[in-house]
Design a protein around this motif. Structure first.
Motif, mmCIF file in Angstrom:
data_model
loop_
_atom_site.group_PDB
_atom_site.id
_atom_site.type_symbol
_atom_site.label_atom_id
_atom_site.label_comp_id
_atom_site.label_asym_id
_atom_site.label_seq_id
_atom_site.Cartn_x
_atom_site.Cartn_y
_atom_site.Cartn_z
ATOM 1 N N GLY A 4 3.896 23.594 30.819
ATOM 2 C CA GLY A 4 3.860 23.867 29.415
ATOM 3 C C GLY A 4 4.672 25.171 29.106
ATOM 4 N N ARG A 5 5.220 25.699 30.050
ATOM 5 C CA ARG A 5 5.812 27.051 29.940
ATOM 6 C C ARG A 5 7.045 26.818 30.510
ATOM 7 N N GLY A 6 7.986 27.886 29.622
ATOM 8 C CA GLY A 6 9.374 27.979 29.993
ATOM 9 C C GLY A 6 9.565 29.078 31.383
ATOM 10 N N GLN A 7 10.908 29.033 31.625
ATOM 11 C CA GLN A 7 11.078 29.991 32.799
ATOM 12 C C GLN A 7 12.614 30.422 32.651
ATOM 13 N N ARG A 8 12.987 31.184 33.600
ATOM 14 C CA ARG A 8 14.268 31.630 33.508
ATOM 15 C C ARG A 8 15.042 30.782 34.624
ATOM 16 N N VAL A 9 16.295 30.520 34.391
ATOM 17 C CA VAL A 9 17.098 29.819 35.280
ATOM 18 C C VAL A 9 18.522 30.793 35.289
#
Ligand code: CAO
Length: 501
Positions: free
Chosen positions: A265-270
């Motif tokens: 349910g959460r974003g992240q850095r790529v």
């Protein structure tokens, strides 16, 4: 393999022929529709039979799959439909990534600086007043909105975009996004589901603050030191492995992060650093670096030439990077045509067929040539003899003959030949697109073919072409707000200097 065995049994003069496989024109026979249909059938079959066991469901945490849709393949929407991308990319690396996502159905909203846009719009211009091919060929299927990201009203629009988008993609110089006030902490607070994907020249370390372009990445990622001839300069390749290669890596990172977001349910850095991307593509050269400890690299030409190896993977000219020796050889017409060459691989299982084709049947049993190991110190002699044969054929004639015996080879195709190749047109790999200001042009379509998500290549957007529709339809601004934002100058090119002059 079984086929190859057949050809190795061939008698010395005329090797037994099997039906001609015209590889160059092969794709023309199977239209994209056919390919898609058969892939679709296979997929639908496996979808029907794929009833994961309860334990398997638990193990991968995916939960239940929806019932397969009844619509025919290609008509159930695109793979990334419903995903919205805030596209802050420019030049090549980032745009390659977001173009792919757009081809897979994501709604890609390209944010560009008012009045200027992506700098490539005006680089290498071939049609006066029109967007360059550099820009159009990297920005298909996107929408364009102009926003001054440092203007308070521009920030207001960006905040709304951050709330409404799933992924922010950028390839600014290090620190530029932060200087706009769009730090990870800020974005994550505004939209915890947002994935923030970046291309940078280098990962964390001594060079992390450096700006990087394609050739810098090729040089720092190990490609240049291993490309070219041993006694010549390091070379960069025409393939844009630093820019487009890193864009491809980033696209995979984004899709993977979207997949994980389904669970978390959460974003992240790529983050994809161009140096890392190039090094990943040069993986086999790092393999060879370590093999040096065990002795000379016997498949490299320099081994046969008796030239000692140094302490780093050397440049190997056109030697094949794998365990099957290969070279680029002259074909008929090479004196006048810079591309009258063929890549020829002396794959071990078809060695006997090679001997027959080139008229050296004695090499099949001669202990100096009969085994791959015996051949390694004699590669120059072998390829010189093969070249005597290839010089009597055009590259296409050689291709047709060699393919009858499964001998791996490939003509050196010029960009002109690729642009005119009918089979590439049929598969949608080379596409003609119409553009309102530049007219018709050729582009490379989506090289990744999905049977249920068919790519339609649409022209690139004009600068700010979709500003109004994005403000109203996507962000829901009322007419009064749109007018306020526009009047503030946040979406248009500054004109103050002109007035003053
Ligand atoms: N509104 C206002 N300002 C904007 C803007 C907008 N819509 N879009 C960009 N800008 C500003 C940036 O904020 C930045 O300003 P500051 O440096 O003052 O904060 C400025 O434009 C220039 O951005 P940049 O530094 O990214 O661009 P550049 O031309 O100087 O450098 C490049 C280009 C490619 C070398 C650099 O972006 C980079 O190293 N990117 C990462 C690696 C990469 O992707 N390289 C491959 C490029 S393809 O060959």
């Amino acid at each position: 393999m079984a086929k190859s065995k057949k050809s190795t049994k061939a008698k010395s003069k005329a090797p037994a022929k099997k039906p001609v496989r015209k590889v160059v024109k092969l794709a023309a026979k199977s239209t994209s529709k056919n390919t898609i249909k058969s892939a679709g059938k296979a997929a639908s079959k496996s979808a029907k039979s794929a009833k994961p066991a309860k334990s398997a469901k638990k193990a991968n945490g995916n939960g239940a799959y929806p019932k397969p849709v009844a619509k025919p393949f290609g008509e159930a929407g695109k793979a990334l439909e419903g995903v919205r991308i805030l596209d802050f990319t420019h030049v090549q690396s980032g745009p390659t990534c977001t173009q792919l996502l757009a081809w897979f159905g994501a709604d890609v909203i390209k944010v560009e600086r008012p009045g200027v846009g992506d700098i490539t719009r005006g680089q290498l211009v071939d049609v006066k007043g029109a967007d360059s091919l550099y820009f159009t060929m990297l920005n298909h299927n996107k929408r364009s909105i102009t926003i001054d990201s440092k203007h308070p009203q521009g920030k207001r629009v960006l905040d709304e975009l951050i709330k409404k988008c799933d992924v922010l993609v950028e390839n600014f110089a290090p620190g530029a996004l932060d200087r706009m006030g769009l730090t990870w902490d800020y974005i994550h607070k505004v939209n915890p589901r947002m994935i923030v994907a970046s291309v940078k020249g280098f990962g964390p370390g001594p060079y992390e603050d450096c700006k990087v372009y394609e050739n810098v990445a090729q040089c720092t990622g190990g490609s240049a030191s291993t490309t070219g001839f041993r006694d010549g300069l390091p070379l960069v390749t025409g393939a844009q492995i630093g820019d487009s290669g890193t864009g491809l890596h980033l696209a995979l990172g984004i899709v993977t992060a979207l997949f994980q977001r389904n669970r978390t349910g959460r974003g992240q850095r790529v983050l994809c650093a161009m140096q890392d991307g190039v090094l990943n593509l040069c993986r086999v050269k790092l393999r060879d670096q370590q093999r040096l400890k065990a002795g000379p690299l016997t498949e490299y030409s320099q081994y046969g030439e008796g030239i000692p190896f140094g302490d780093a993977t050397p440049r190997a000219g056109n030697d094949s990077g794998g365990g099957q020796p290969g070279r680029i050889l002259k074909c008929k017409g090479w004196e006048d045509d810079p591309n009258a060459y063929i890549y020829f691989i002396t794959q071990a299982p078809v060695w006997q067929a090679i001997c027959d084709v080139i008229g050296e049947p004695g090499w099949k049993t001669d202990p100096d040539f009969a085994t791959p190991k015996a051949r390694l110190p004699r590669l120059n002699q072998i390829f010189e003899r093969i070249e005597e044969w290839t010089k009597t054929k055009t590259k296409f004639e050689a291709m047709d003959i060699l393919n009858q015996y499964d001998i791996p080879c490939g003509p050196i195709l010029s960009m002109k030949e690729l642009a005119e190749d009918e089979s590439l047109r049929k598969t949608g790999t080379v596409v003609e697109v119409d553009h309102p200001t530049r007219g018709k042009y050729l582009t490379v379509g989506n090289p990744i073919k999905l049977s249920d998500s068919i790519t339609e290549v649409k022209r690139s957007p004009l600068l700010g072409e979709h500003t109004d529709e994005i403000l109203t339809d996507v962000l829901g601004f009322k007419a009064k707000d749109v007018a306020e934002i526009k009047n503030s100058g946040a979406l248009s090119a500054p004109q103050k200097e002109e007035k003053a002059a």
